[in-house]
Design an enzyme around this catalytic site. Structure first.
Site, short mmCIF file in Angstrom:
data_model
loop_
_atom_site.label_atom_id
_atom_site.label_comp_id
_atom_site.label_asym_id
_atom_site.label_seq_id
_atom_site.Cartn_x
_atom_site.Cartn_y
_atom_site.Cartn_z
N GLU A 11 0.85 -1.20 0.00
CA GLU A 11 0.00 0.00 0.00
C GLU A 11 0.88 1.24 0.00
O GLU A 11 0.45 2.32 0.37
CB GLU A 11 -1.02 -0.01 1.14
CG GLU A 11 -0.47 -0.27 2.50
CD GLU A 11 -1.57 -0.35 3.55
OE1 GLU A 11 -2.37 0.60 3.66
OE2 GLU A 11 -1.62 -1.36 4.28
N CYS A 35 -3.79 -3.50 4.35
CA CYS A 35 -2.86 -4.51 4.87
C CYS A 35 -3.26 -5.94 4.52
O CYS A 35 -2.44 -6.85 4.65
CB CYS A 35 -2.74 -4.38 6.38
SG CYS A 35 -2.30 -2.73 6.90
N HIS A 61 -3.07 -9.74 12.22
CA HIS A 61 -2.49 -8.51 11.66
C HIS A 61 -2.10 -7.61 12.83
O HIS A 61 -2.91 -7.39 13.74
CB HIS A 61 -3.51 -7.83 10.75
CG HIS A 61 -3.12 -6.44 10.38
ND1 HIS A 61 -1.91 -6.15 9.80
CD2 HIS A 61 -3.76 -5.25 10.54
CE1 HIS A 61 -1.82 -4.84 9.61
NE2 HIS A 61 -2.93 -4.27 10.05
N1 COA Z 1 1.12 4.39 30.34
C1 COA Z 1 0.44 3.31 29.87
N2 COA Z 1 -0.37 3.35 28.77
C2 COA Z 1 -0.49 4.52 28.12
C3 COA Z 1 0.18 5.69 28.55
C4 COA Z 1 1.03 5.58 29.72
N3 COA Z 1 1.70 6.62 30.18
N4 COA Z 1 -0.15 6.69 27.70
C5 COA Z 1 -0.99 6.19 26.79
N5 COA Z 1 -1.22 4.88 27.04
C6 COA Z 1 -2.05 3.95 26.28
C7 COA Z 1 -3.44 4.48 25.97
O1 COA Z 1 -4.34 4.25 27.02
C8 COA Z 1 -3.77 3.69 24.72
O2 COA Z 1 -4.15 2.37 25.06
P1 COA Z 1 -5.69 1.91 24.91
O3 COA Z 1 -6.06 2.11 23.47
O4 COA Z 1 -5.66 0.48 25.29
O5 COA Z 1 -6.47 2.78 25.83
C9 COA Z 1 -2.42 3.56 24.01
O6 COA Z 1 -1.43 3.78 25.01
C10 COA Z 1 -2.19 4.59 22.90
O7 COA Z 1 -2.38 5.87 23.46
P2 COA Z 1 -3.24 6.96 22.70
O8 COA Z 1 -3.30 8.19 23.52
O9 COA Z 1 -4.54 6.35 22.23
O10 COA Z 1 -2.27 7.19 21.45
P3 COA Z 1 -2.49 8.07 20.16
O11 COA Z 1 -3.54 9.10 20.30
O12 COA Z 1 -1.13 8.51 19.78
O13 COA Z 1 -3.04 7.02 19.05
C11 COA Z 1 -3.10 5.20 17.59
C12 COA Z 1 -2.61 5.71 18.93
C13 COA Z 1 -2.74 3.71 17.49
C14 COA Z 1 -4.60 5.34 17.47
C15 COA Z 1 -2.38 6.00 16.46
O14 COA Z 1 -1.00 5.85 16.61
C16 COA Z 1 -2.78 5.59 15.07
O15 COA Z 1 -3.77 6.08 14.54
N6 COA Z 1 -2.00 4.70 14.41
C17 COA Z 1 -2.33 4.17 13.11
C18 COA Z 1 -3.23 3.00 13.25
C19 COA Z 1 -3.38 2.31 11.94
O16 COA Z 1 -2.45 2.24 11.17
N7 COA Z 1 -4.57 1.79 11.66
C20 COA Z 1 -4.81 1.14 10.42
C21 COA Z 1 -4.37 -0.25 10.40
S1 COA Z 1 -5.26 -1.37 11.41
#
Ligand code: COA
Length: 445
Positions: free
Chosen positions: A83, A120, A244
């Site tokens: 992709e 993916c 995945h």
């Molecule tokens: N200690 C422990 N855990 C922590 C933390 C800390 N200090 N800070 C954050 N976290 C956890 C959050 O609770 C969350 O877990 P949860 O989802 O189980 O609640 C996780 O870490 C990620 O934190 P978050 O604030 O949600 O991160 P983000 O806003 O940066 O977003 C994604 C994370 C994954 C949504 C983002 O990176 C993304 O969009 N990635 C792309 C995803 C993708 O490619 N999708 C398509 C293919 S399937």
């Protein structure tokens, strides 16, 4: 017809490492635990300046062909799943064939080449294409080379920057395979979704939180569809369940959903009833919100049980060993998860011959697919030949400033002239551009 499946696998990781704990989290002013505990990631692999999806795919394919003693005549098709393509017409498979023809005497003129796109999941769809081609008897005794290659880069400042990665997985699909046999039964869960897309743009528009929900919903549909053509699934049937893996935290959520589904109406649910009660059933509730609250409470309790923890440690955790250190490889990621689990089995001296894997693939947009695989006798030799640990150890660890440069290098809209951080050896590199702006590759001894 003999069994059909994956005979051998080779992995090429991008040669740079972005340490998410030591380098990226501090630069983002974030707690490292967001990465280690929340997302389940320690590092992402990145392509060096002279690497791209073609060099990574060609290097994985070359390693695979050399190890198996293959010549171009032995290959009847080259299917590339990606992709991250940089051309809307010429497929990556032709570039990769061109690379390989630099190092082999023969050519791939009689091999069917193509490129699959569906986020993916196209890596698994390409495996399907190869499987179907062999089962249809159209392969003339030849093997299919399936290559999943991606550079998962997000726009600077996007939340997705936390889950980047780059690498390629090359798989040889044959009759009577050495590694795993694929089941003819498959289940699909597919719907028109807009969780992640790249409408004629390099970097994704992604609704990360929504993509988590869509992943889970489609995966559940696919599992039910699989069971409708196979048999009800049970945790004891599968030694490992590679999913995945955009980031391991996503798999943690999918695993819980899968386990809850598989134990429903089983002796495991009965055994757990005295500890945490039985699973809520929708018919016992007046409205869906109450039901969902009860499900969430049940899952919170289930997560803490010894039964769940033991199953997760055994069947899921080993699938994440590599992903934790390389990040998201999009089309390759479920195939990295399979390799990761089998590698752990080899390290732990587990006899995997005839053991089953339940494989859950997903692509945004969106579609999930479930099938099973039976591990074949030759698995120890194939997995023992993986050199991924050496590759990961040899990566150049980039600073945050170098990360910014590398991101610019791979940004199609930017012109840069940075030198590569690593010195190529016995591998394909991107060496420049041709008269039609096509990418030009060479093999460096
Ligand atoms: N200690 C422990 N855990 C922590 C933390 C800390 N200090 N800070 C954050 N976290 C956890 C959050 O609770 C969350 O877990 P949860 O989802 O189980 O609640 C996780 O870490 C990620 O934190 P978050 O604030 O949600 O991160 P983000 O806003 O940066 O977003 C994604 C994370 C994954 C949504 C983002 O990176 C993304 O969009 N990635 C792309 C995803 C993708 O490619 N999708 C398509 C293919 S399937």
């Amino acid at each position: 017809m003999n069994s059909v499946g994956i005979d051998a696998v080779a992995i090429h990781a991008g040669k740079l490492k972005l340490d998410l704990v030591e380098t990226f989290a501090p630069a983002m002013d974030e707690a490292p635990e967001k990465y280690t505990k929340g997302l389940g990631l320690h590092a992402s692999s990145f392509p060096d300046v002279d690497e791209d999806i073609v060099t990574m795919g060609a290097n994985a394919a070359h390693r695979l062909m050399d190890r198996k003693g293959l010549e171009p005549d032995d290959i009847g098709r080259i299917d590339v799943a990606t992709e991250s393509a940089f051309d809307n017409s010429k497929p990556v498979s032709t570039y990769i064939a061109g690379c390989l023809e630099q190092v082999y005497e023969g050519d791939f003129h009689h091999a069917n080449k193509g490129e699959r796109k569906f986020a993916c999941i196209s890596g698994t769809q390409s495996l399907d294409d190869a499987y179907n081609w062999i089962r249809a008897g159209r392969h003339r005794g030849r093997a299919a080379l399936v290559i999943a290659t991606d550079t998962a880069l997000y726009a600077r400042g996007d939340a997705g920057e936390a889950t980047q990665g780059a690498g390629a997985v090359a798989m040889l699909v044959t009759e009577d395979p050495n590694l795993v046999e694929l089941s003819p039964e498959q289940g699909f869960g597919s719907a028109d979704e807009t969780d992640f897309l790249k409408p004629n743009q390099q970097f994704p528009s992604v609704d990360g939180k929504r993509s988590v929900q869509v992943y889970l919903a489609r995966m559940r549909e696919a599992l039910e569809d699989y069971e409708s053509v196979a048999e009800p699934t049970h945790p004891d049937q599968f030694r490992y369940i590679p999913f995945h893996t955009p980031f391991p935290g996503m798999v943690r959520k999918a695993a819980m959903l899968g386990y809850r589904h598989m134990i429903r109406d089983s002796s495991i649910e009965d055994d757990l009833a005295s500890e945490i009660g039985r699973q809520p059933r929708i018919e016992e509730f007046d409205d869906e919100e109450q039901f969902m609250d009860a499900v969430r409470d049940y899952m919170d309790d289930l997560k803490e049980t010894e039964a769940y923890r033991g199953w997760y440690e055994g069947a899921i955790e080993p699938t994440l060993d590599i992903a934790r250190h390389v990040g998201n490889w999009y089309t390759g990621s479920v195939h990295v998860a399979r390799a990761s689990a089998l590698k752990r089995a080899l390290e732990d001296d587990i006899d995997m011959t005839n053991e089953k894997l339940l494989v859950g693939s997903y692509g945004s947009g969106a579609q999930a697919e479930i099938h099973t695989e039976t591990v074949r006798e030759g698995w120890t030799e194939e997995i023992g030949a993986l050199d991924i640990d050496d590759q990961l150890a040899a990566r150049y660890d980039i600073s945050y400033e170098e990360y910014e440069q590398v991101h610019d290098v791979h940004n199609h809209d930017k012109e840069t002239d940075f030198e590569a951080f690593t010195t190529p050896e016995s591998e394909f590199v991107l060496s420049g551009r041709g008269p039609m702006d096509e990418r030009v590759y060479e093999y460096v001894e």
